[in-house]
Design a protein around this motif. Structure first.
Motif, short mmCIF file in Angstrom:
data_model
loop_
_atom_site.label_atom_id
_atom_site.label_comp_id
_atom_site.label_asym_id
_atom_site.label_seq_id
_atom_site.Cartn_x
_atom_site.Cartn_y
_atom_site.Cartn_z
N PRO A 148 -46.18 -4.86 29.11
CA PRO A 148 -46.78 -3.60 29.63
C PRO A 148 -46.24 -2.37 28.91
CG PRO A 148 -46.19 -5.05 31.43
CD PRO A 148 -45.59 -5.67 30.21
N ARG A 149 -44.93 -2.38 28.60
CA ARG A 149 -44.34 -1.22 27.91
C ARG A 149 -44.91 -1.11 26.50
NH1 ARG A 149 -39.66 -0.78 24.88
NH2 ARG A 149 -39.05 -2.91 25.46
N PHE A 150 -45.04 -2.27 25.81
CA PHE A 150 -45.61 -2.25 24.46
C PHE A 150 -47.08 -1.79 24.49
CE2 PHE A 150 -42.56 -5.70 22.62
CZ PHE A 150 -41.51 -4.81 22.75
N ALA A 151 -47.80 -2.27 25.50
CA ALA A 151 -49.21 -1.88 25.63
C ALA A 151 -49.35 -0.38 25.87
CB ALA A 151 -49.87 -2.66 26.77
N GLU A 152 -48.41 0.14 26.66
CA GLU A 152 -48.44 1.59 26.93
C GLU A 152 -48.19 2.38 25.65
OE1 GLU A 152 -46.96 5.52 27.65
OE2 GLU A 152 -45.62 3.85 27.09
N LYS A 153 -47.25 1.88 24.80
CA LYS A 153 -46.97 2.57 23.54
C LYS A 153 -48.15 2.45 22.59
CE LYS A 153 -41.91 2.27 23.67
NZ LYS A 153 -40.69 1.79 22.98
N ILE A 154 -48.80 1.26 22.55
CA ILE A 154 -49.99 1.10 21.70
C ILE A 154 -51.09 2.07 22.14
CG2 ILE A 154 -51.88 -0.50 21.14
CD1 ILE A 154 -49.82 -2.77 21.22
N HIS A 155 -51.25 2.19 23.46
CA HIS A 155 -52.28 3.09 23.99
C HIS A 155 -51.97 4.54 23.62
CE1 HIS A 155 -54.37 5.12 27.58
NE2 HIS A 155 -55.27 4.82 26.68
N ARG A 156 -50.70 4.94 23.74
CA ARG A 156 -50.31 6.32 23.42
C ARG A 156 -50.53 6.61 21.94
NH1 ARG A 156 -45.57 6.26 25.41
NH2 ARG A 156 -44.33 6.03 23.51
N GLU A 157 -50.12 5.66 21.07
CA GLU A 157 -50.30 5.86 19.63
C GLU A 157 -51.78 5.87 19.25
OE1 GLU A 157 -48.15 6.71 17.54
OE2 GLU A 157 -46.30 6.38 18.64
N ALA A 158 -52.60 5.07 19.94
CA ALA A 158 -54.05 5.06 19.67
C ALA A 158 -54.66 6.41 20.05
CB ALA A 158 -54.73 3.93 20.43
N ASP A 159 -54.22 6.98 21.19
CA ASP A 159 -54.70 8.30 21.59
C ASP A 159 -54.33 9.36 20.56
OD1 ASP A 159 -55.92 7.40 23.85
OD2 ASP A 159 -54.25 7.90 25.21
N ARG A 160 -53.09 9.25 20.05
CA ARG A 160 -52.64 10.20 19.03
C ARG A 160 -53.47 10.05 17.76
NH1 ARG A 160 -47.76 9.75 15.57
NH2 ARG A 160 -47.51 11.75 14.55
N LEU A 161 -53.76 8.82 17.39
CA LEU A 161 -54.58 8.54 16.21
C LEU A 161 -55.98 9.14 16.40
CD1 LEU A 161 -54.27 6.93 13.54
CD2 LEU A 161 -55.33 5.00 14.70
N LEU A 162 -56.53 8.99 17.58
CA LEU A 162 -57.85 9.54 17.88
C LEU A 162 -57.84 11.06 17.82
CD1 LEU A 162 -60.75 8.84 18.72
CD2 LEU A 162 -60.00 8.97 21.11
N SER A 163 -56.77 11.67 18.33
CA SER A 163 -56.65 13.14 18.28
C SER A 163 -56.61 13.64 16.85
CB SER A 163 -55.39 13.59 19.04
OG SER A 163 -55.47 13.27 20.39
N ILE A 164 -55.83 12.95 16.00
CA ILE A 164 -55.74 13.34 14.59
C ILE A 164 -57.11 13.23 13.92
CG2 ILE A 164 -54.75 12.76 12.35
CD1 ILE A 164 -52.23 11.82 13.81
N ALA A 165 -57.81 12.12 14.18
CA ALA A 165 -59.13 11.91 13.59
C ALA A 165 -60.11 12.99 14.04
CB ALA A 165 -59.66 10.52 13.96
N ASN A 166 -60.08 13.33 15.34
CA ASN A 166 -60.99 14.37 15.85
C ASN A 166 -60.68 15.72 15.21
OD1 ASN A 166 -62.43 12.68 17.54
ND2 ASN A 166 -61.06 13.00 19.28
N ASP A 167 -59.39 16.05 15.07
CA ASP A 167 -59.02 17.34 14.47
C ASP A 167 -59.41 17.39 13.00
OD1 ASP A 167 -58.07 18.29 16.81
OD2 ASP A 167 -55.95 17.99 16.36
#
Length: 455
Positions: free
Chosen positions: A271-290
């Protein structure tokens, strides 16, 4: 070569003479036409001022002449007085353009053919205090007669110009050939301008200008190369920064996913790893959108957004605050909006939303939770400006000039912690530039930051 120059100069001289006389005649005609209109207006004012002192419309005849026609029209269009014709034979004049315009606007003028006078007439009409319309007319034939009287003089002028052009062409063709030949041979000589030959003194400015233009061209080429190199460097730098920013979350996602895939991770860590994957994916999406937002803002002018929409700065700010309220509540940040309740302006509502959203979101991200200190953001809206002020971590003085650069971060570790992409303020700067808005930043380390956008 002499013959060609001579024929060319003669042709140019004759053509110039014809055009000169033609345009002189046109300017003269236009000037006389304008003078006629001014005279007609002044005459109308004089008759209008004397109208109140007359015992009746018939006395208007005293002001009429062979060249000046006077008509008095009642508000129903019936003619009360006419200086050049019997009133009984005159039809209703209410539909005449200058009369209709006078009834509608107080005065009117027109140039048209008069059936009564069998010629073109300038008319000027004004509405009098008693509701009637006074109209004065002046025959265009007077202007044409005056113009025809000047025609012989214009013909004499064009003849003189043509003869003079031929003589000057013969003389110049002889003088031009030798200097031009020598000029072509010695133009590259650096001492050529020091030549004492009298033929070249008048040509020295021309030669200097050629050399100056050559130097300017060389400078422009060098500048273009420099700009091209700078653009290429910025592009490479942006590509490198973007690759680095995208690589970091992708590496993290890949690493955690690989541990889960190969059953290396313990079940309680998944669960902790999944949470980190989710957070990094959100950050990746934010960078792509910007990056996509900046790419759209960099598109050529033909696809530029409409910046002339009627927008309300306060309404856009309130919308951004509402959309970011959840983020603010999570960090216990209080957002207060003060100033104008309505701030109408012109711009692109979508881009302005993006601008204020990034400013407020940035302020929330860098306003940490602190013990015994209220975390707050104050937004002040004026008719032509919006100020976002926080009591966050502040920006060091040596970094304040660079925070609007793409991917620039004051504290990279804190930016990653808060989820910042390093592109928010670059987007703000770009949108502000599109709207010709000025950005003023004031910040003190550990005290807070204030960013003002003035339109």
């Amino acid at each position: 070569m002499k013959e060609r120059i001579r024929i060319s100069l003669c042709f140019i001289g004759i053509l110039s003479a014809i055009f000169a006389v033609y345009f002189t005649a046109k300017v003269f005609e236009r000037g006389m036409d304008e003078q006629l209109r001014m005279t007609l207006r002044e005459s109308t004012r004089l008759v209008e001022n004397s109208y109140k002192k007359l015992n009746g419309p018939a006395e208007l005849q005293h002001f009429a002449s062979d060249s000046l026609r006077i008509t008095l029209i009642q508000n129903d269009g019936r003619v009360l007085f006419e200086s050049d014709e019997k009133v009984e034979s005159m039809g209703n004049h209410k539909s005449r353009p200058e009369i209709a315009e006078a009834f509608a606007k107080g005065s009117g003028e027109n140039l048209r053919y008069s059936i009564t006078l069998n010629t073109s007439v300038y008319y000027y009409a004004v509405q009098l205090d008693d509701g009637n319309v006074l109209r004065l007319g002046m025959r265009q034939a007077n202007l044409q007669r005056l113009f025809s009287e000047t025609t012989p003089y214009l013909l004499i002028l064009i003849t003189i110009i043509i003869v003079a052009s031929i003589l000057v062409a013969i003389l110049l063709s002889r003088l031009f050939v030798r200097p031009i030949q020598k000029l072509s041979e010695q133009l590259e000589d650096p001492t050529f301008l020091d030549d004492e030959d009298v033929n070249y003194k008048e040509m020295a400015p021309f030669i200097k200008k050629i050399r100056n233009q050559r130097r300017e061209l060389e400078l422009n080429i060098e500048q273009l190369k420099t700009e091209k190199s700078k653009t290429a460097r910025m592009k490479d730098e942006f590509t490198a920064n973007a690759s680095h920013e995208l690589k970091t979350p992708l590496t993290s996602i890949s690493g955690y996913a690989e541990m889960i895939e190969n059953n290396i991770a313990r079940s309680e860590d998944i669960p902790r790893f999944a949470e980190k994957i989710h957070r990094e994916a959100d950050r990746l999406l934010s960078i792509a959108n910007d990056i996509m937002t900046l790419a759209k803002l960099d598109e050529p002018g033909d696809t530029s957004p409409n910046l002339n929409e009627n927008v309300d700065l306060r309404e856009i700010v309130d919308t951004c605050v509402g959309d970011l309220s959840l983020s603010a509540n999570k960090k216990n940040v209080t957002i207060t909006v003060v100033g104008e309740t309505a701030a109408p302006n012109q711009g692109n509502s979508r881009l302005l939303y993006e601008l204020f959203y990034n400013l407020i979101d940035n302020a929330i991200r860098y306003t940490p939770n602190r013990v015994n200190v209220e975390s707050r953001i104050e937004i002040t809206v004026r008719k032509k400006s919006v100020t976002v002020k926080d009591n966050g971590i502040g920006i060091p003085e040596d970094s304040q000039g660079r925070v609007f650069e793409r991917f620039y971060r004051v504290d990279k570790s804190r930016s990653k912690e808060t989820g910042g992409t390093g592109l928010g303020l670059a987007i703000v700067k770009h949108i502000a530039d599109l709207h010709n808005a000025k950005i003023r930043l004031e910040s003190t380390l550990g005290v807070g930051t204030s960013i003002n956008v003035e339109f």
